[in-house]
Design an enzyme around this catalytic site. Sequence first.
Site: not given
Length: 621
Positions: A393, A395, A401-402, A544, A547, A595
């Site tokens: 990712r 991002e 948490r990323h 979370e 998903s 996670r």
Amino acid sequence: MSTEESAVDPAIVELTNQIAALGTSVADAKKDKKPKDEWDPLLQEMLALKLQYKEKTGNDYHAPAKKQESKKPKGENNQAASEKNAAKRAKKAEEKRLKEEKKRKQREERERREKEKLEKLKAAANEDWSHVFGDAPMIQSASKSEEGAGRWTKIGDLTKASEGKEVLVRGFLHTSRGVGKGAFVLLRSSLYTVQCVAFESKDVPSAMIKYMTGVPCESIVDVYGKLTVPENPVEGATQSEVEIQVTKYHCVHKATAAMPFQMEDACRPDLVRETDVGAYDHEANSSAEMGRVGQETRLDHRWIDLRTPANQSIFRVQSMVCTLFREYLLSQNFIEIHTPKLLSGASEGGADVFTLDYFGRPACLSMSPQLHKQMAAACGGFERVFEVGPVFRAENSNTRRHLCEFTGLDFEMAISEHYDEVLDVLGDLFVYIFDGLKEKCASEIERVKEQHGFDDFKYLQKTLKIDYATGCKLLREAGVDQGDYDDLSTENEKKLGDIVREKYDTDFFIMDKYPLAVRPFYTMPDPNNPKLSNSYDVFIRGQEILSGAQRVHEPDLIEERAKAWGIDVSTIASYVDSFRNGALPHGGGGIGLERVVMLYLGLPNIRKSSMFPRDPRRISP
């Protein structure tokens, strides 16, 4: 009216003071970078007063001449302020210099101690006791004994049941100290430690005692001796009921570089719990406080940091999560697949992908195995598939948490009539994992808790499932502003987790029926409410970790949803075409391994549950 007349008119003087005061307020607001809507009314009022001034005096407003007289004091004030700032800067520079000087002295002291140890080691090695102690020849697989690896006993297997036996063990030299004519050594292997002792005698020369205390910490050593039971348990050793009376001591590989931090410091329990939400400050986590090692320093030397019992335990728990994930799904007739990580387009749309040149054509790293696992399960006839593999990712999210690369635990399955079939498998899967961790990793969980204290994880044997509207209602009842069709913020997710734990006594739950607008293009819309979708998230401790959804398996609807997301359909043509030759209704989900481990163990930072984390600021080691 002349300037002299206006200067003595009380009304004009009052008007001048008002204009000056408003000007000062506007200037201060602009300097503080306040929003325009806060200071614009003041500006308009000041302009109106200036017009009044002109009407009454016939002249444009100018600042009073006395302001010129204030230049000198102002200059003096500025000079005083400048001198004060210079003093502050000088003080800061001196503090920084002293800090660097302290670090330099500490580094030199460590190097001096290591040099002394090496000199002791060289001096001791000159005596002819090589069969008893000294540097072992480099292991180059030149030969092997009849017993092979069976000659060595695992430190974790040393118990009172083996009292009196001669044992050979290998491990990292955790600590060593000399006491009179004796040496005490703590040897570490994975999660376990044992004390080894030697005293000068006819079989143990004084040179051996010197050698044992001179070998640098974190070197790899072989220890041979008799296993005995001490009068009192050995403090600081996991194998506290036994110790080894050393008769042979050899260094297999010497640690020659100065340690960036001491293992004792790296193993210290957390004094203050780090927050588990919000931005992650790399610089703030680089420094050490109160004898503890900063997170960034740990990650810079991760190969050493991984040796701590807590980290050894974290990644054994992580391994077990993968094992239990596979075990359960294989028992439910799933098969493991392996999908490509080089794609011609984004797997879920958007710009958060790592792009690359693929022999002159644009490509990207996979941000999900989503499309291929659907092809395999729904179109390829495998019906039930799963994968454990890397996910990328792009991002620029510097949070706790990323990650830019993590391990995905993905599964996809055909359904017969309702996507609740997926939720049933999902709930049972996690209960199987949690039960397995409790049974097989109890000691590892306790070792993590010793350093990073956390509350015991709670879950129900029948997994709690609530819909999105219910979750929003629970938040509103707790005084949180949350609309039924608005996306959940991280803060509200955490709050909902606290509410659910209090109300249902569980840290684990599934939330169903998310708004369609916040889900990927391949998500099946709810047949009864076009604003909702047949999708769900899974939560651990209010965050979370999965998903998922029922997927769209009609190609026309897939294209319609992709276009609504602004995705060029040509980039996913092979994916859409795979549904034109018959496709099973299906659903699934994607789980973030790091996670899951982070939240199950109550860790405040995902970098602690990633062996070699990759975030926007870190791509090594």
